[in-house]
Design a protein around this motif. Structure first.
Motif, short mmCIF file in Angstrom:
data_model
loop_
_atom_site.label_atom_id
_atom_site.label_comp_id
_atom_site.label_asym_id
_atom_site.label_seq_id
_atom_site.Cartn_x
_atom_site.Cartn_y
_atom_site.Cartn_z
N PRO A 1 -84.62 -53.33 21.11
CA PRO A 1 -83.94 -54.38 21.89
C PRO A 1 -82.59 -53.88 22.40
CG PRO A 1 -84.76 -55.26 19.80
CD PRO A 1 -84.90 -53.78 19.72
N TRP A 2 -82.26 -54.25 23.63
CA TRP A 2 -80.95 -53.89 24.17
C TRP A 2 -79.86 -54.71 23.46
CZ3 TRP A 2 -80.02 -49.77 26.95
CH2 TRP A 2 -81.02 -49.23 27.77
N PRO A 3 -78.72 -54.12 23.20
CA PRO A 3 -77.64 -54.88 22.56
C PRO A 3 -77.02 -55.88 23.52
CG PRO A 3 -76.88 -52.67 23.13
CD PRO A 3 -78.35 -52.71 23.44
N TYR A 4 -76.21 -56.77 22.96
CA TYR A 4 -75.48 -57.74 23.77
C TYR A 4 -74.04 -57.28 23.92
CZ TYR A 4 -79.16 -61.27 23.83
OH TYR A 4 -80.32 -61.95 24.06
N LEU A 5 -73.51 -57.45 25.15
CA LEU A 5 -72.12 -57.16 25.44
C LEU A 5 -71.34 -58.47 25.43
CD1 LEU A 5 -69.84 -55.23 26.38
CD2 LEU A 5 -70.58 -55.70 28.73
N LEU A 6 -70.30 -58.52 24.59
CA LEU A 6 -69.46 -59.69 24.48
C LEU A 6 -68.13 -59.37 25.15
CD1 LEU A 6 -71.64 -60.12 22.30
CD2 LEU A 6 -69.87 -61.11 20.84
N SER A 7 -67.86 -60.03 26.27
CA SER A 7 -66.62 -59.82 27.02
C SER A 7 -65.99 -61.18 27.26
CB SER A 7 -66.92 -59.12 28.35
OG SER A 7 -65.72 -58.88 29.07
N GLY A 8 -64.91 -61.46 26.53
CA GLY A 8 -64.32 -62.79 26.60
C GLY A 8 -65.29 -63.80 26.02
N THR A 9 -65.67 -64.78 26.82
CA THR A 9 -66.66 -65.77 26.38
C THR A 9 -68.03 -65.50 26.98
OG1 THR A 9 -66.00 -67.23 28.19
CG2 THR A 9 -64.89 -67.54 26.06
N ARG A 10 -68.18 -64.39 27.68
CA ARG A 10 -69.47 -64.04 28.27
C ARG A 10 -70.30 -63.24 27.27
NH1 ARG A 10 -69.81 -60.64 31.91
NH2 ARG A 10 -67.72 -59.71 31.82
N VAL A 11 -71.57 -63.57 27.18
CA VAL A 11 -72.52 -62.86 26.32
C VAL A 11 -73.74 -62.54 27.18
CG1 VAL A 11 -73.99 -62.98 24.28
CG2 VAL A 11 -71.73 -64.07 24.26
N GLU A 12 -73.98 -61.24 27.40
CA GLU A 12 -75.09 -60.83 28.25
C GLU A 12 -75.67 -59.51 27.74
OE1 GLU A 12 -72.15 -58.87 31.63
OE2 GLU A 12 -73.22 -60.75 32.02
N PRO A 13 -76.94 -59.25 28.02
CA PRO A 13 -77.52 -57.97 27.59
C PRO A 13 -76.80 -56.79 28.24
CG PRO A 13 -79.23 -59.52 28.25
CD PRO A 13 -77.93 -60.13 28.67
N LEU A 14 -76.70 -55.71 27.48
CA LEU A 14 -76.03 -54.53 28.01
C LEU A 14 -76.78 -53.96 29.20
CD1 LEU A 14 -73.76 -52.40 27.63
CD2 LEU A 14 -75.35 -51.14 26.17
N ALA A 15 -78.10 -53.99 29.17
CA ALA A 15 -78.94 -53.51 30.27
C ALA A 15 -80.24 -54.29 30.26
CB ALA A 15 -79.20 -52.02 30.13
N ARG A 16 -80.95 -54.24 31.36
CA ARG A 16 -82.22 -54.95 31.47
C ARG A 16 -83.36 -54.01 31.84
NH1 ARG A 16 -81.23 -60.41 31.40
NH2 ARG A 16 -79.09 -61.05 31.84
N ALA A 17 -83.11 -52.71 31.84
CA ALA A 17 -84.14 -51.74 32.19
C ALA A 17 -85.20 -51.68 31.09
CB ALA A 17 -83.52 -50.36 32.39
N ASP A 18 -86.43 -51.36 31.49
CA ASP A 18 -87.51 -51.22 30.51
C ASP A 18 -87.27 -49.99 29.66
OD1 ASP A 18 -88.81 -53.44 31.49
OD2 ASP A 18 -89.99 -52.28 32.94
#
Length: 365
Positions: free
Chosen positions: A218-235
């Protein structure tokens, strides 16, 4: 020598007590006049004697088995602690925290692995998940981690690090197959074909640039401020083990980890954790809730996640769980009053005042 001598009386005592109880019961039956009578009272007394002896034997055997189980768990825990060493709280300006929870309650060991090492090529991290869990997975964890700890210092390219891990795993599986089937005398073509390891390799440069190679993890999550999103979405690539690596291994650029940003690496046991109604654990929502009140430490993220997972599963997760949090606590030089993302990052500079400082927390949950 002292330990050997100490074990001998313990073993003698362990065998002597049941023998003594059995001898007492036989002696009572053969010698005691009351045991020879056929009255109801005599039979009740005899039954009580044998019941007491039997209960004592059962309790003794149970205590001996529990003692052996505790020793096995201590040995397994010590082996895993030697393999997955406690991480220091800071590595080259990154605040680090990690923890794991095994699904095998009897062994307290799992098949998840992680490591973070500062090298001349940057900070390199690995997060992996061996198929299965418990003591059987420890040897595979040892093979992969041992190769990683050497390769990250020797190989300047992340792709060559991954190839070293792949060769180490293949060699380990061949040796294990020969050990499991020594009578054949043949080199197995596909040793332990059902075994595989998911691996995520990350490299974080001094400027915060992130490159990654992902093999089924699984790709890790990037936490920047209050944003939480996957580090990448590539297969991702296939896991290590069943399939050969492609001829070209080009690490993927994944943006930057700027001061104050965090990366949350995890194994699939986190998102696969289910509650009593079969619902999966909402990891992204849990991370959003963790950062909603402002910047927090990696240790606080770990506490929040593990508390939420245990509450979600009621302590009955079906797979091993491991979480690794990396937070960039390097200082940003005051080259831009707005703190632009392209600003230079460093530890100190003449005439420059750092705009962010962070205390050094302890590395525990």
């Amino acid at each position: 020598m002292f330990r050997i001598k100490a074990r001998v009386p313990r073993k003698v005592l362990a065998m002597g007590l049941p023998t003594a109880w059995g001898a007492m019961a036989i002696t009572y039956k053969l010698v005691c006049p009351l045991a020879q009578q056929d009255s109801i009272g005599a039979r009740v007394v005899t039954s009580a004697v044998f019941f007491a002896v039997g209960t004592g034997l059962i309790v003794h055997v149970r205590q001996a088995l529990l003692r052996e189980l505790r020793q096995v768990r201590e040995v397994a825990g010590a082996a895993q602690s030697a393999l997955i060493r406690p991480l220091p709280p800071r590595i080259d300006g990154l605040n680090v925290a990690a923890a794991q929870l095994s699904a095998d309650r009897s062994a307290c060991v799992g098949g998840d692995l992680y490591e973070v090492i500062a090298t001349e090529h940057g900070v390199r991290a690995v997060m992996g998940d061996v198929r299965g869990h418990g003591i059987a997975a420890l040897s595979t964890v040892a093979a992969v981690l041992g190769s990683f700890r050497e390769a990250v210092h020797d190989e300047p390219d992340l792709g060559r690090v991954l190839r070293r891990l792949d060769r180490a795993l293949a060699r380990h599986l061949r040796e294990r197959a020969r050990a499991e089937h020594p009578a054949s005398g043949l080199e197995p073509d596909t040793p332990v074909a059902e075994e595989f390891v998911t691996v995520l390799l990350l490299e974080i440069g001094r400027d915060g640039e992130i490159t990654a190679l992902n093999c089924g993890h699984p790709w890790p999550y990037l936490l920047s401020g209050t944003r939480v999103e996957p580090l990448a979405r590539a297969d991702p690539l296939p896991p290590l083990g069943p399939f050969p690596l492609p001829a070209e291994l080009t690490p993927s650029p994944c943006g930057s980890l700027l001061p104050g940003d965090s990366l949350v690496l995890y194994t699939d046991g986190v998102e696969d954790a289910r509650d009593a109604r079969g619902r999966f654990f909402p990891l992204q929502a849990a991370l959003i809730g963790a950062v909603r009140n402002g910047p927090i430490t990696p240790q606080a993220i770990l506490r929040t996640l593990f508390t939420a997972i245990l509450r979600h599963t009621r302590g009955r997760q079906g797979d091993d769980i491991a979480v690794l949090v990396l937070r960039n606590d390097r200082t940003r030089l005051a080259c831009d009053p707005l703190g632009a993302r392209g600003c230079e990052i460093g530890g100190s500079a003449a005439g420059a005042r750092p705009t962010t400082t962070n205390p050094q927390p302890t590395n525990h949950i």
